[in-house]
Design an enzyme around this catalytic site. Structure first.
Site, mmCIF file in Angstrom:
data_model
loop_
_atom_site.group_PDB
_atom_site.id
_atom_site.type_symbol
_atom_site.label_atom_id
_atom_site.label_comp_id
_atom_site.label_asym_id
_atom_site.label_seq_id
_atom_site.Cartn_x
_atom_site.Cartn_y
_atom_site.Cartn_z
ATOM 1 N N ASP A 1 13.436 -10.006 9.476
ATOM 2 C CA ASP A 1 12.003 -10.275 9.604
ATOM 3 C C ASP A 1 11.642 -11.698 9.181
ATOM 4 O OD1 ASP A 1 11.621 -7.765 10.563
ATOM 5 O OD2 ASP A 1 10.898 -6.913 8.690
ATOM 6 N N GLY B 1 0.817 -1.206 0.000
ATOM 7 C CA GLY B 1 0.000 0.000 0.000
ATOM 8 C C GLY B 1 0.852 1.256 0.000
ATOM 9 N N ALA C 1 3.532 1.456 2.728
ATOM 10 C CA ALA C 1 4.531 0.393 2.719
ATOM 11 C C ALA C 1 4.831 0.071 1.267
ATOM 12 C CB ALA C 1 4.011 -0.849 3.456
ATOM 13 N N PRO C 2 5.608 0.911 0.610
ATOM 14 C CA PRO C 2 5.718 0.825 -0.838
ATOM 15 C C PRO C 2 6.538 -0.334 -1.375
ATOM 16 C CG PRO C 2 7.064 2.613 0.036
ATOM 17 C CD PRO C 2 6.287 2.073 1.178
ATOM 18 N N VAL D 1 5.974 -6.535 -4.670
ATOM 19 C CA VAL D 1 6.538 -7.640 -5.437
ATOM 20 C C VAL D 1 5.618 -7.956 -6.605
ATOM 21 C CG1 VAL D 1 7.327 -10.033 -5.394
ATOM 22 C CG2 VAL D 1 7.652 -8.590 -3.375
#
Length: 514
Positions: A180, A65, A68-69, A72
């Site tokens: 992460d 979004g 959170a650009p 993939v």
């Protein structure tokens, strides 16, 4: 764009440091597969545009979004090879040389437990990574949102081993840090084998401060008391501790093991549960409450106990007490079952080539759209209309337990509802808190309404806490995930916000099909 890389030598065939259970005569096949992986290369922006049909929305396989650009795309190169193309935000890597060097280092990893990085692109301000395409979804999808059947015990053990082997190999070859690590980072290839995404081997930004996860899953070494971190630029989590966002929040080898422990919890429970809750169950010797009920009869008591114990060791408070990757591989290798059964036979997948991308006709729900743009007024209107329709019926009180205390508790909820409807959010919080404190009834809707009330008065950590509590009460309620997404976005945890938004949408879509 000039050519940054000198021509690399063809990489040798990577072999596992600890041999996994494999079918007879499979080693030559895997060796040939690795030799077929092309050397790392530089792509032009024009090539990637052509591969993804101009970065068409129809080719998006994962997105975060506007806030959170990282995105993939699925793409197909001129040689018909399918690839995954990750786009970074412009500010993440201002120095193209630094980005290229980082990518080249990851691109030298060639191992059949890892999704191999094939190349990168760094024209102007654009930054892209190009990796092998994995056609059979993520471990999170198969564990949390399965449709045909849950993942069986033997496949979960295999996934744990393969992830540990990937971490061990990468650590032994100059890449001990993984950013992460979670069930969304584990992808299934065409044969149904789980593989660790190479994207996690790459820092998300030039400064390396890329460890940012849901506060409930944060390694304890990143948590400091207010006394220790006073005045140092901190973020309070909902336990009253402080999340240090400076030098100490960089990924370490020990924090990777902690994250691996959270993945083991996912495999054991079939749910994404906070480590603190799981450890409480383990300390209380209540292993059955932790285990996925769909696994009944598939594992022995010794097997379950050993995997629970391994997860517990990974989640130790002191990083020095956690096992290393080699020890994890050794322990998990002893637990393997059905070694001669191929992975695709244990997963409901198709082994045929991936179809052409098709345009999705699914429309986002009003609640998802409102949460994606953080429109709190719109979210409030939707929650008012929803009322309590998603609460379980087993919260209804019988005549036998009807007391004045119960009447007072329900009156507190009714007063909270009135205040919530009239946008008196401070009063709503007080009344809902009285209802919750009574403890006789558990309502995910009350937690959701109090979460939004906290958001309305800009108290972000309690808002996140209540949204998570709503999920704990009702694990497959999309609203709980959507509200977590809003709280995380406002806490500037964009990637986690995007994950929660996607997970809520998946649950909502699944619910609509029932």
């Amino acid at each position: 764009m000039g050519c940054f890389f000198s021509q690399p030598e063809a990489p040798g065939v990577a072999e596992a440091d600890t041999k996994p259970p494999e079918r007879p005569n499979s080693e030559n096949t895997r060796r040939n597969e690795l030799e077929a992986v092309p050397v790392f290369r530089e792509f032009t922006l024009q090539q990637l545009r052509a591969a993804t049909n101009g970065f068409s929305n129809d080719f998006i396989v994962s997105e975060g979004g506007d806030r959170a650009p990282n995105m993939v795309f699925k793409g197909r190169l001129e040689n018909n090879r399918w690839v995954a193309v990750k786009r970074f935000p412009k500010a993440a890597w201002p120095d193209s040389r630094q980005f290229a060097e980082e990518a080249w280092g990851v691109g030298q990893v060639r191992f059949n437990r890892v999704v191999n990085l094939l190349g990168c692109c760094f024209e102007g301000d654009e930054r892209y990574l190009v990796a092998e395409y994995m056609p059979n979804e993520t471990l999170a999808k198969h564990l949390f949102h399965w449709e045909q059947r849950p993942v069986e015990w033997a496949m979960r053990l295999r996934a744990a081993l393969f992830i540990a082997q990937a971490l061990e190999y990468c650590g032994n070859h100059g890449h001990p840090l993984y950013h992460d690590l979670n069930a969304y980072r584990v992808l299934f290839d065409q044969d149904g084998n789980p593989r660790l995404s190479c994207f996690g081997l790459m820092k998300n930004s030039w400064d390396g401060k890329s460890y940012s996860t849901n506060l409930a899953y944060t390694p304890p070494e990143y948590m400091r008391t207010e006394f220790e971190m006073k005045g140092l630029g901190i973020l309070r989590d909902f336990h009253g501790l402080e999340l240090w966002q400076g030098e100490e929040s960089r990924v370490t080898a020990e924090s990777v093991i902690f994250s691996f422990g959270t993945v083991l919890l996912d495999l054991l429970s079939g749910k994404h549960i906070p480590p603190s809750h799981a450890l409480d169950l383990i300390k209380g010797k209540n292993m059955l409450s932790l285990m996925d009920s769909h696994l009944e009869g598939q594992y022995s008591s010794d097997e379950g106990t050993e995997l629970v114990s391994l997860a517990s060791r990974c989640l130790q408070y002191d990083p020095r007490e956690r096992p290393n990757a080699r020890a994890l591989v050794a322990a998990l290798a002893l637990l393997q079952k059905k070694n001669d059964v191929p992975s695709h036979a244990m997963l409901p997948i198709r082994r045929e080539p991936s179809p052409e991308p098709v345009q999705s006709v699914t429309r986002a729900s009003p609640l998802k759209e409102a949460c994606s743009r953080m429109d709190l007024t719109a979210i409030h209107g939707i929650l008012v209309k929803m009322h309590y329709k998603d609460d379980e019926g087993d919260n209804e009180l019988s005549f036998q337990v009807w007391t004045k205390q119960m009447q007072d508790m329900l009156n507190a909820r009714k007063k909270g509802d009135v205040a919530f409807r009239e946008k008196d959010f401070v009063s709503a919080i007080d009344f809902y808190s009285s209802f919750i404190a009574a403890g006789a009834m558990v309502s995910p809707t009350v937690f959701a309404r109090r979460s939004l009330s906290y958001l309305m008065i800009d108290q972000l950590d309690p808002a996140l806490r209540d949204a998570m509590q709503a999920q704990y009460v009702s694990p497959e309620w999309p609203t709980a995930f959507y509200l977590q997404s809003v709280a995380l976005a406002k806490l500037h945890m964009e990637r986690e916000a995007a994950d929660m938004l996607d997970e809520g949408a998946t649950l909502e879509s699944k619910k609509q099909r029932i």
